[in-house]
Design an enzyme around this catalytic site. Sequence first.
Site, PDB file in Angstrom:
ATOM      1  N   HIS A 197      11.270  12.488   1.451  1.00  0.00           N
ATOM      2  CA  HIS A 197      11.200  10.688   1.314  1.00  0.00           C
ATOM      3  C   HIS A 197      12.129  10.201   2.363  1.00  0.00           C
ATOM      4  CE1 HIS A 197      15.137  11.989  -1.352  1.00  0.00           C
ATOM      5  NE2 HIS A 197      15.183  10.861  -0.882  1.00  0.00           N
ATOM      6  N   LEU A 223     -10.019  -5.165 -35.873  1.00  0.00           N
ATOM      7  CA  LEU A 223     -10.332  -6.400 -36.928  1.00  0.00           C
ATOM      8  C   LEU A 223     -11.269  -7.320 -36.596  1.00  0.00           C
ATOM      9  CD1 LEU A 223      -6.556  -6.634 -37.451  1.00  0.00           C
ATOM     10  CD2 LEU A 223      -8.056  -5.736 -39.238  1.00  0.00           C
ATOM     11  N   HIS A 224     -11.601  -7.210 -35.471  1.00  0.00           N
ATOM     12  CA  HIS A 224     -12.884  -8.250 -35.028  1.00  0.00           C
ATOM     13  C   HIS A 224     -14.098  -7.657 -35.185  1.00  0.00           C
ATOM     14  CE1 HIS A 224     -10.077 -10.775 -32.495  1.00  0.00           C
ATOM     15  NE2 HIS A 224     -11.056 -11.258 -32.038  1.00  0.00           N
ATOM     16  N   GLN A 251      11.797  -4.798 -10.465  1.00  0.00           N
ATOM     17  CA  GLN A 251      11.114  -6.316 -10.629  1.00  0.00           C
ATOM     18  C   GLN A 251       9.703  -5.793 -10.692  1.00  0.00           C
ATOM     19  OE1 GLN A 251      12.787  -9.496  -9.103  1.00  0.00           O
ATOM     20  NE2 GLN A 251      11.124 -10.377  -8.432  1.00  0.00           N
ATOM     21  N   GLU A 252       8.824  -5.017 -10.149  1.00  0.00           N
ATOM     22  CA  GLU A 252       7.443  -4.818 -10.622  1.00  0.00           C
ATOM     23  C   GLU A 252       7.310  -4.435 -11.963  1.00  0.00           C
ATOM     24  OE1 GLU A 252       5.460  -2.252  -7.656  1.00  0.00           O
ATOM     25  OE2 GLU A 252       3.698  -2.489  -8.448  1.00  0.00           O
ATOM     26  N   ARG A 253       8.074  -3.477 -12.263  1.00  0.00           N
ATOM     27  CA  ARG A 253       7.768  -3.093 -13.681  1.00  0.00           C
ATOM     28  C   ARG A 253       8.227  -4.208 -14.842  1.00  0.00           C
ATOM     29  NH1 ARG A 253      10.199   2.656 -11.465  1.00  0.00           N
ATOM     30  NH2 ARG A 253       8.264   3.342 -10.456  1.00  0.00           N
ATOM     31  N   ALA A 291       0.673  -1.065  -0.037  1.00  0.00           N
ATOM     32  CA  ALA A 291       0.064   0.017   0.081  1.00  0.00           C
ATOM     33  C   ALA A 291       0.836   1.316  -0.013  1.00  0.00           C
ATOM     34  CB  ALA A 291      -0.981   0.060   1.408  1.00  0.00           C
TER      35      ALA A 291
END
Length: 382
Positions: free
Chosen positions: A180, A339-340, A243-245, A124
């Site tokens: 930060h 295209l569908h 790693q998340e990206r 979170a």
Amino acid sequence: MRASYITEEHEILRKSLKKFLEKEAYPHFKEWEEKGEIPRSFWKKLGDQGYLCPWLEEEYGGVGADFGYSVVLNEELEKVGTGTIGIGLHNDIVVPYLAEYGTEEQRKKWLPKCTTGEWITAVAMTEPGAGSDLSAIRTSARKEGDSYILNGEKTFITNGVHADAVVVVCKTNPKAQPAHKGISLLLVEKDTPGFSRGRKLEKVGLHSQDTAELIFEDAKVPVGHLIGEEGQGFYYLMNQLQQERLIVGIGAIASCERMLELTIAYVKERQAFGQSIASFQNTQFKLAELATEIEVGRAFLDRTIQAHMDGEDVVKEVSMSKWWTTDLVKKVAMECMQLHGGYGYMEEYEMARRFRDAPVTAIYAGSNEIMKSIIAKKLGLT
Ligand SMILES: Cc1cc2nc3c(=O)[nH]c(=O)nc-3n(C[C@H](O)[C@H](O)[C@H](O)COP(=O)(O)OP(=O)(O)OC[C@H]3O[C@@H](n4cnc5c(N)ncnc54)[C@H](O)[C@@H]3O)c2cc1C
């Protein structure tokens, strides 16, 4: 072309995982999307089969698998549907915080539950007033005796309804300069007094994913639930966000490949003006272009994955592949729906769901504008 990091073992995993998903996920996915959640029983089955955090060491319930296993898991889950993203988030995004920065005591206590499916986890960061600008978060934690008193509100939290444990990003020093440096990570368990869930959020797509608001009102969190050191949370996040990206990029390319496959099959079958849609040059050129772009995206992503597995600094490359692959998935979704024809807009066609699920990938895990800011910084422009 097989990626350089994919071995025989990964292919064996893929084969058994596919078989498992064909029985346990594909037949139920439509129902999960309608109900707005993936049942806990599915998480337990994933745990029983060893598909939750297989990268953890054996003593914590894993098998010490490399990141190639995570790639295969995320690709195959994406093929079921993007709504399964919460599983990848648990496996490869949240639990790594506990493994990487937790003490040995915390690891022994928490990690085995993450591999069995007993614990579903969430992270979170985002708040109603702060998303991209993480240092502007207002959730705060002050130490009182052997507890932190946590106050604040989080929103858009993946696995928010089901989470048994949440890594909460908060300020332990709201006066820190720069801001930060006051950020820390706390693990909050579901029964913590003062912790409650807000609304389960209605979304454009990812319908089977439980996304929710979380509320902390004088929530009493044991000091032993601090992850790593006070004031280091922002740096931990910056490390793990790579790693998340990558996980988001892996899902985006897998979805592109699936949409291309669906569309090729569709245009070959659909007739207009006495011939198949596939015979029109426009169809052929459009699909030829998309196939090329998907291959280009896949090649760059695979190279970045390999570099990540080799422990290289991939901040620039991850940011590049995140924005490029997720812009691409939006383009592929749009072109393949066209295209569908009208059928692509009908819920009974998988194409419609993929179209709804695509855009968010360019927003979460750091928006694509933020990715470009990072690249610009790496180019020495700021
Ligand atoms: C389905 C879903 C699941 C999510 N899951 C989670 C989760 O599990 N945990 C969690 O913490 N968060 C989660 N998020 C939140 C997500 O990470 C944020 O939505 C995202 O970071 C953007 O923040 P924001 O929505 O506040 O947008 P804002 O930060 O308000 O941005 C709005 C727009 O302004 C642009 N913008 C902002 N700053 C700049 C800048 N400096 N330069 C140029 N453009 C800028 C953005 O790119 C965006 O286009 C989720 C979101 C969604 C939709």
